[in-house]
Write an enzyme that holds these catalytic residues in place. Structure first.
Site, PDB file in Angstrom:
ATOM      1  N   GLY A  47       0.808  -1.065   0.192  1.00 47.39           N
ATOM      2  CA  GLY A  47      -0.083   0.107  -0.024  1.00 47.39           C
ATOM      3  C   GLY A  47       0.816   1.211  -0.191  1.00 47.39           C
ATOM      4  O   GLY A  47       2.008   1.119   0.301  1.00 47.39           O
ATOM      5  N   GLN A  52       3.058  10.026   0.920  1.00 46.57           N
ATOM      6  CA  GLN A  52       4.212   9.449   0.659  1.00 46.57           C
ATOM      7  C   GLN A  52       4.809   9.718  -0.711  1.00 46.57           C
ATOM      8  O   GLN A  52       6.142   9.121  -1.268  1.00 46.57           O
ATOM      9  CB  GLN A  52       4.187   7.847   0.851  1.00 46.57           C
ATOM     10  CG  GLN A  52       4.147   7.143   2.226  1.00 46.57           C
ATOM     11  CD  GLN A  52       4.148   5.907   2.290  1.00 46.57           C
ATOM     12  OE1 GLN A  52       2.932   5.329   2.007  1.00 46.57           O
ATOM     13  NE2 GLN A  52       5.200   5.303   2.514  1.00 46.57           N
ATOM     14  N   CYS A  91       8.143   0.062   5.661  1.00 49.11           N
ATOM     15  CA  CYS A  91       7.432   1.470   5.246  1.00 49.11           C
ATOM     16  C   CYS A  91       8.389   1.804   3.925  1.00 49.11           C
ATOM     17  O   CYS A  91       9.505   1.969   4.021  1.00 49.11           O
ATOM     18  CB  CYS A  91       7.206   2.245   6.306  1.00 49.11           C
ATOM     19  SG  CYS A  91       6.924   3.866   5.528  1.00 49.11           S
ATOM     20  N   LEU A  92       7.823   2.089   2.788  1.00 50.49           N
ATOM     21  CA  LEU A  92       8.480   2.661   1.630  1.00 50.49           C
ATOM     22  C   LEU A  92       9.357   3.862   1.892  1.00 50.49           C
ATOM     23  O   LEU A  92      10.299   4.124   1.444  1.00 50.49           O
ATOM     24  CB  LEU A  92       7.585   2.648   0.309  1.00 50.49           C
ATOM     25  CG  LEU A  92       7.067   1.380  -0.115  1.00 50.49           C
ATOM     26  CD1 LEU A  92       6.097   1.920  -1.412  1.00 50.49           C
ATOM     27  CD2 LEU A  92       8.236   0.452  -0.395  1.00 50.49           C
ATOM     28  N   HIS A 133      -1.750   0.847   8.680  1.00 47.00           N
ATOM     29  CA  HIS A 133      -0.603   1.535   8.653  1.00 47.00           C
ATOM     30  C   HIS A 133      -0.614   2.695   7.644  1.00 47.00           C
ATOM     31  O   HIS A 133       0.108   3.717   7.956  1.00 47.00           O
ATOM     32  CB  HIS A 133       0.372   0.578   7.808  1.00 47.00           C
ATOM     33  CG  HIS A 133       1.935   0.993   7.452  1.00 47.00           C
ATOM     34  ND1 HIS A 133       3.003   0.545   8.089  1.00 47.00           N
ATOM     35  CD2 HIS A 133       2.197   1.860   6.626  1.00 47.00           C
ATOM     36  CE1 HIS A 133       3.944   1.131   7.548  1.00 47.00           C
ATOM     37  NE2 HIS A 133       3.382   1.718   6.598  1.00 47.00           N
ATOM     38  N   GLU A 134      -1.578   2.627   6.424  1.00 50.57           N
ATOM     39  CA  GLU A 134      -1.750   3.831   5.503  1.00 50.57           C
ATOM     40  C   GLU A 134      -2.483   4.627   6.214  1.00 50.57           C
ATOM     41  O   GLU A 134      -2.289   6.112   5.938  1.00 50.57           O
ATOM     42  CB  GLU A 134      -2.332   3.210   4.097  1.00 50.57           C
ATOM     43  CG  GLU A 134      -1.680   2.024   3.704  1.00 50.57           C
ATOM     44  CD  GLU A 134      -0.392   2.447   3.362  1.00 50.57           C
ATOM     45  OE1 GLU A 134       0.314   3.457   3.291  1.00 50.57           O
ATOM     46  OE2 GLU A 134       0.447   1.279   3.223  1.00 50.57           O
ATOM     47  N   HIS A 137      -0.407   7.280   7.940  1.00 49.86           N
ATOM     48  CA  HIS A 137       0.360   8.173   7.205  1.00 49.86           C
ATOM     49  C   HIS A 137      -0.719   9.451   7.210  1.00 49.86           C
ATOM     50  O   HIS A 137       0.028  10.455   6.792  1.00 49.86           O
ATOM     51  CB  HIS A 137       0.580   7.612   5.879  1.00 49.86           C
ATOM     52  CG  HIS A 137       1.753   6.633   5.991  1.00 49.86           C
ATOM     53  ND1 HIS A 137       2.999   7.371   6.223  1.00 49.86           N
ATOM     54  CD2 HIS A 137       2.160   5.259   5.350  1.00 49.86           C
ATOM     55  CE1 HIS A 137       4.176   6.395   6.002  1.00 49.86           C
ATOM     56  NE2 HIS A 137       3.183   5.354   5.852  1.00 49.86           N
TER      57      HIS A 137
HETATM   58 ZN    ZN Z   1       4.451   3.425   5.365  1.00 55.18          ZN
END
Ligand code: ZN
Ligand code: ZN
Length: 172
Positions: A47, A52, A91-92, A133-134, A137
């Site tokens: 995701g 991000q 996490c990216l 998680h998303e 953000h």
């Molecule tokens: Zn993340």
């Protein structure tokens, strides 16, 4: 036209802002979601949230994995239930960093899709975790805030290296 959007890394300020609701699901949002899907795939993510890619908007996407289609969640609201469980997360925006994060196992989410229609889904396990998680953000929260002290210690060098390299490259 080629897109200039790319993944934004910690400690970029946009990752720490509370994202703004989408006022209208228009062409800008459709293009944003398309870019986010492309980048999530390119970086092997599950995701990706709009902050991000540098957009402080309440949008996140999930990829076509584990029997689920590609989805976009616009202005999501989330309800959690169940006794918290730990699982490994990355996490990216935090390359090289992983830690066990504690979260409730069940999530019910209501959001707008790309046509501007509201939908509701409920999942247990991996998707409940990815949504949380998303969603974090969109609130300016990252896994480094949810790590236990020992995991923070174990990731300290990777975090410091990342912060230095991002500062050197001027925020990207
Ligand atoms: Zn993340
Ligand atoms: Zn995707």
């Amino acid at each position: 036209m080629a897109s200039e959007r790319g993944i934004v890394f910690h400690p970029a300020a946009v990752l720490r802002q509370k994202a703004k609701p989408v006022a209208k699901v228009d062409g800008f949002v459709v293009e944003l979601v398309r870019d986010m899907h492309r980048l999530a795939k390119e970086y092997d993510g599950i995701g990706l949230a709009a902050p991000q890619v540098g957009e402080s908007l309440r949008v996140f996407v999930t990829c076509a994995l584990y029997g689920e289609p590609e989805r976009a969640f616009i202005n999501p609201r989330i309800e959690l239930s169940g006794a918290i469980v730990g699982d490994d997360e990355g996490c990216l925006s935090l390359p090289e960093i992983r830690a066990e994060i504690m979260r409730p196992p069940v999530a019910k989410i209501t959001a707008l899709d790309l046509e501007g229609n509201e939908f509701t889904l409920e999942r247990e396990g991996i998707w409940a975790r990815v949504w949380q998680h998303e969603y974090d953000h969109l609130e300016g929260v990252m896994i480094i805030d949810r790590m236990r002290p020992l995991d923070k210690l174990a990731n300290r060098r990777a975090l410091r290296d990342l912060e230095r390299s991002v500062e050197r490259s001027g925020g990207r």
